[in-house]
Design a protein around this motif. Structure first.
Motif, PDB file in Angstrom:
ATOM      1  N   GLY A 120       0.807  -1.221   0.000  1.00 31.43           N
ATOM      2  CA  GLY A 120       0.000   0.000   0.000  1.00 31.43           C
ATOM      3  C   GLY A 120       0.835   1.264   0.000  1.00 31.43           C
ATOM      4  O   GLY A 120       2.052   1.249  -0.177  1.00 31.43           O
ATOM      5  N   THR A 121       0.133   2.383   0.227  1.00 26.97           N
ATOM      6  CA  THR A 121       0.766   3.709   0.227  1.00 26.97           C
ATOM      7  C   THR A 121       0.463   4.403   1.554  1.00 26.97           C
ATOM      8  O   THR A 121      -0.325   3.894   2.363  1.00 26.97           O
ATOM      9  N   GLY A 122       1.040   5.582   1.731  1.00 29.74           N
ATOM     10  CA  GLY A 122       0.733   6.356   2.928  1.00 29.74           C
ATOM     11  C   GLY A 122      -0.760   6.602   3.043  1.00 29.74           C
ATOM     12  O   GLY A 122      -1.357   6.431   4.105  1.00 29.74           O
ATOM     13  N   LEU A 159       5.207  -4.498   4.773  1.00 30.80           N
ATOM     14  CA  LEU A 159       4.711  -3.114   4.672  1.00 30.80           C
ATOM     15  C   LEU A 159       5.423  -2.368   3.552  1.00 30.80           C
ATOM     16  O   LEU A 159       4.816  -1.596   2.820  1.00 30.80           O
ATOM     17  N   HIS A 160       6.730  -2.619   3.434  1.00 36.18           N
ATOM     18  CA  HIS A 160       7.514  -1.938   2.397  1.00 36.18           C
ATOM     19  C   HIS A 160       7.907  -2.915   1.291  1.00 36.18           C
ATOM     20  O   HIS A 160       9.048  -2.924   0.816  1.00 36.18           O
ATOM     21  N   ALA A 161       6.937  -3.731   0.892  1.00 35.98           N
ATOM     22  CA  ALA A 161       7.197  -4.697  -0.187  1.00 35.98           C
ATOM     23  C   ALA A 161       7.545  -3.985  -1.492  1.00 35.98           C
ATOM     24  O   ALA A 161       8.098  -4.582  -2.415  1.00 35.98           O
ATOM     25  N   ASN A 162       7.219  -2.683  -1.565  1.00 35.25           N
ATOM     26  CA  ASN A 162       7.545  -1.890  -2.762  1.00 35.25           C
ATOM     27  C   ASN A 162       9.011  -1.478  -2.796  1.00 35.25           C
ATOM     28  O   ASN A 162       9.443  -0.820  -3.736  1.00 35.25           O
ATOM     29  N   PRO A 168      12.397   1.687   4.179  1.00 35.45           N
ATOM     30  CA  PRO A 168      11.682   2.904   3.805  1.00 35.45           C
ATOM     31  C   PRO A 168      12.634   3.847   3.064  1.00 35.45           C
ATOM     32  O   PRO A 168      13.748   4.114   3.536  1.00 35.45           O
ATOM     33  N   THR A 169      12.212   4.313   1.889  1.00 34.98           N
ATOM     34  CA  THR A 169      13.111   5.057   1.021  1.00 34.98           C
ATOM     35  C   THR A 169      12.613   6.462   0.705  1.00 34.98           C
ATOM     36  O   THR A 169      13.399   7.375   0.505  1.00 34.98           O
ATOM     37  N   THR A 170      11.300   6.641   0.638  1.00 35.04           N
ATOM     38  CA  THR A 170      10.735   7.942   0.272  1.00 35.04           C
ATOM     39  C   THR A 170       9.903   8.502   1.426  1.00 35.04           C
ATOM     40  O   THR A 170       9.610   7.790   2.395  1.00 35.04           O
ATOM     41  N   ALA A 171       9.519   9.776   1.274  1.00 33.01           N
ATOM     42  CA  ALA A 171       8.671  10.398   2.288  1.00 33.01           C
ATOM     43  C   ALA A 171       7.349   9.644   2.420  1.00 33.01           C
ATOM     44  O   ALA A 171       6.797   9.522   3.513  1.00 33.01           O
ATOM     45  N   ASP A 172       6.842   9.121   1.306  1.00 34.73           N
ATOM     46  CA  ASP A 172       5.575   8.381   1.410  1.00 34.73           C
ATOM     47  C   ASP A 172       5.758   7.060   2.149  1.00 34.73           C
ATOM     48  O   ASP A 172       4.843   6.599   2.836  1.00 34.73           O
ATOM     49  N   ASP A 173       6.936   6.457   2.020  1.00 40.22           N
ATOM     50  CA  ASP A 173       7.205   5.240   2.795  1.00 40.22           C
ATOM     51  C   ASP A 173       7.149   5.551   4.290  1.00 40.22           C
ATOM     52  O   ASP A 173       6.629   4.767   5.082  1.00 40.22           O
ATOM     53  N   VAL A 174       7.721   6.702   4.663  1.00 46.30           N
ATOM     54  CA  VAL A 174       7.699   7.086   6.081  1.00 46.30           C
ATOM     55  C   VAL A 174       6.262   7.368   6.525  1.00 46.30           C
ATOM     56  O   VAL A 174       5.835   6.954   7.591  1.00 46.30           O
ATOM     57  N   ARG A 175       5.507   8.062   5.660  1.00 41.68           N
ATOM     58  CA  ARG A 175       4.097   8.337   5.979  1.00 41.68           C
ATOM     59  C   ARG A 175       3.341   7.018   6.198  1.00 41.68           C
ATOM     60  O   ARG A 175       2.567   6.871   7.146  1.00 41.68           O
TER      61      ARG A 175
END
Ligand code: FEO
Ligand code: CA
Ligand code: CA
Ligand code: CA
Length: 636
Positions: A120-122, A159-162, A168-175
């Protein structure tokens, strides 16, 4: 840390790594405390503190726990589930289970469907059931049932299968990661015989690491609470690592912030950590969450007081979705496990609280004001006195008040640097206090001391020694035990108590000494690392484990993590449930009619070896399950 989170260090290992290397300590007491299993069995003439396991002179408890007579007398009327290592949930014959909700399940119809390929996404996560469900409570209102469930932490590989290796690599991953933490409030219902969530209920709500909440109590507005974003020190943003929980008689939910430290890091590697940061395990490196990458309040060198606003009990009103959660700093700052609430006979509200770290303490809060049935009880947790437990070897104990007089610290400092205050008054270092549960039938309280490999080996993070003895009798304690105490005069606000050990976990198939466990542990019901703990309406005690599931060596024959039921009067313990691979079993609640028990299955496949609950080839998902009897009768 560029490792996959699932291969990351555990919270405790992370703490040990970041903490200044302690000296090895030789305790003379070690030899004395290494009592024999014979000691438990004789139940009176034993050596050392383990003489006080079940059936001691203090608490005349145990009858014979095996044999025909006890079977006839047993209140545990089910066939015990055998230990196993299957990738499913096993319950006794005559019982069934189903999944109520899983990580990623949308709470609202405008949310995207769960996407197992990406996690999923943030945005999708903010509208969905959080990850790693833990403690929970059910609120019944006008025939509707609202479940509050903690979402403790995250499984990075799913959670970060992407992302490669789940980092976690991007701001949306952190969100997304922040939104997978916190609390899920969701209406649940049984429709056509099947439990599920009620999508779009007005009660559905996500509380995450970014939800604003009011700071209340002695720390509110103190200089130590002021940050760049909040110059007044009165509004904190978010809650995370929500472990155990509590439920108040005035209808609120308590969520408990545990390993809050592992989310902070410092971009300046020369930043000098304060002794107080070190006491709480705060270091230059986070545990792999990388929140500082997208939110500078998690960067110690930029906002050094932000961590002071976490590590509290947070009170949530589940029936008012717009009400701001309240951080109750009067209940202290530490790695909170759960919050067991009792109204004492004199009307004061008592909350029992464990600090889950090796060699940390057990606490009690007593409210200043009294609970009034039908009155305004909303702020009873705002003001009161915090106490810490001191256990004596002779079965007695005392609650030591943490006050400006006893500690030389202000009330705000006691609320913020609670561990330091407790060290000053000489509290007893414990084997990781996890859940506390209070017996509904008598003034008697139980606490899981889950394990402590450092017992008798090295001091806690504050330098307090950890000799074996009292309720923590075994050095290098890999199995854990459950201590219980009875307040003097059956008064939960009394300064004194008597204690004994209800059970010492162990492995009688491997050991014949203290590590075999107490006499109510045998080859058929053995377990390790008791953690979750709750009484049902009949006064039976449900024990959940978060332990070593290797099923090898000292843990051979113990299988996956499990849930057991105990009779506090006889000491009898039977295994009721075994979880899927690599999970822990934690948190529980009952439906309003008590025909269903809800239980958290957390982090199945945390090391990669599970596809529970969706079956072969699917990603493992933390889930709440609903257990009921085939005949529809009450379950507890
Ligand atoms: Fe989150 Fe101490 O368990
Ligand atoms: Ca957990
Ligand atoms: Ca726990
Ligand atoms: Ca645990």
């Amino acid at each position: 840390m560029s490792v996959k989170q699932d291969q990351m260090l555990g919270f405790d290992e992370h703490d040990e790594l970041v903490r200044p290397a302690p000296e090895m300590v030789e305790f003379e007491e070690t030899a004395k405390s290494m009592v024999s299993r014979r000691g438990f069995l004789s139940g009176g003439a034993a050596v050392g503190a383990t003489a006080f396991v079940m059936g001691s002179t203090t608490f005349a408890a145990g009858k014979a726990l095996a044999g025909e007579e006890s079977n006839k007398m047993s209140r545990l009327a089910f066939d015990m589930v055998k230990a196993n290592t299957m990738d499913t949930v096993t319950v006794p014959q005559g019982y069934k289970w189903e999944v109520l909700a899983s990580w990623g399940e949308p709470l609202f119809s405008n949310a995207p469907a769960f996407n197992p390929a990406t996690g999923g996404t943030g945005e999708s996560q903010e509208l969905a059931f959080g990850d790693h469900n833990d403690g929970m409570a059910l609120f019944s209102h006008n025939g509707r049932q609202i479940l509050c469930v903690n979402n403790e932490y995250t499984n990075a590989s799913t959670l970060h299968a992407n992302r490669t290796d789940g980092v976690p690599t991007t701001a949306d991953d952190v969100r997304k990661n922040k939104a997978a933490h916190g609390v899920t409030v969701v209406e649940v219902a049984r429709r056509d015989g099947k439990w599920g969530i009620v999508k779009d209920s007005e009660y559905n709500r996500r509380i995450t690491a970014d939800t604003e909440m009011d700071i209340t109590g002695p720390a509110r507005g103190h200089d130590l609470m002021k940050t760049k974003a909040d110059s007044k020190g009165v509004v904190a943003k978010g809650t995370w690592n929500n472990c155990g929980n509590g439920q108040t008689p005035w209808g609120t939910y308590l969520t408990c912030e545990e390993n809050f430290n592992g989310y902070f890091s410092s971009s300046d590697k020369n930043y000098e950590l304060t002794p107080q940061m070190k006491r709480y395990g705060i270091s230059h490196e986070d545990r792999g969450y990388k929140w500082a990458m997208a939110d500078s309040r998690f960067d110690l060198s930029k906002d050094p007081q932000e961590p002071n606003r976490f590590g509290y009990i947070v009170e949530i009103d589940p029936l008012n979705p717009t009400a701001r959660p309240k951080k109750r700093t009067a209940l202290g700052r530490f790695k909170h496990e759960n919050a067991e609430v009792e109204v004492a006979a004199n009307g004061h509200v008592v909350v029992y609280l464990g600090d889950d770290e090796r060699g940390e303490f057990l606490y009690r809060f007593v409210s200043k004001n009294k609970f009034v049935v039908g009155g305004d009880n909303n702020d009873l947790l705002e003001e009161g006195t915090l106490y810490v437990a001191k256990f004596n070897d002779n079965n007695t104990g005392m609650w030591l008040a943490l006050t400006p007089k006893s500690t030389g610290m202000s009330e705000a400092e006691i609320a913020i640097y609670t561990r330091e205050a407790a060290s000053k008054v000489g509290a007893t270092t414990m084997d990781r206090p996890e859940w506390v549960a209070s017996n509904p039938n008598k003034a008697e309280v139980y606490c899981c001391l889950t394990n402590n490999k450092n017992r008798g080996v090295k001091p806690n993070a504050g330098g307090d020694e950890t000799p074996a003895g009292g309720p923590n009798p075994r050095v290098k304690n890999n199995y854990g035990q459950i201590v219980r105490w009875r307040p003097e005069g059956q008064d939960h606000t009394a300064p004194k108590f008597n204690w004994d050990l209800f059970v010492m976990a162990g492995n009688p198939a491997v050991y014949d000494d203290a590590y075999a466990g107490s006499k109510n542990v045998n080859k058929d019901n053995m377990f390790n690392s008791p953690d979750g703990l709750k009484f049902d309406s009949k006064g039976l005690l449900w024990i959940q484990t978060d332990g070593n599931y290797s099923n090898e060596k000292g843990f051979a024959g113990q299988g996956n993590n499990q849930m057991l039921v105990a009779d506090p009067e006889t000491g009898e313990i039977k295994r009721f449930l075994v979880g899927p691979k690599e999970c822990e079993i934690t948190g529980s609640a009952w439906s309003a009619d008590r025909t269903t028990m809800f239980v958290s299955v957390q982090h199945p496949g945390e090391k990669g070896d599970s596809s529970w609950p969706n079956g072969a080839g699917s990603v493992p998902r933390s889930s709440v399950i609903a257990i009921s009897r085939e005949d529809g009768e009450m379950i507890g």
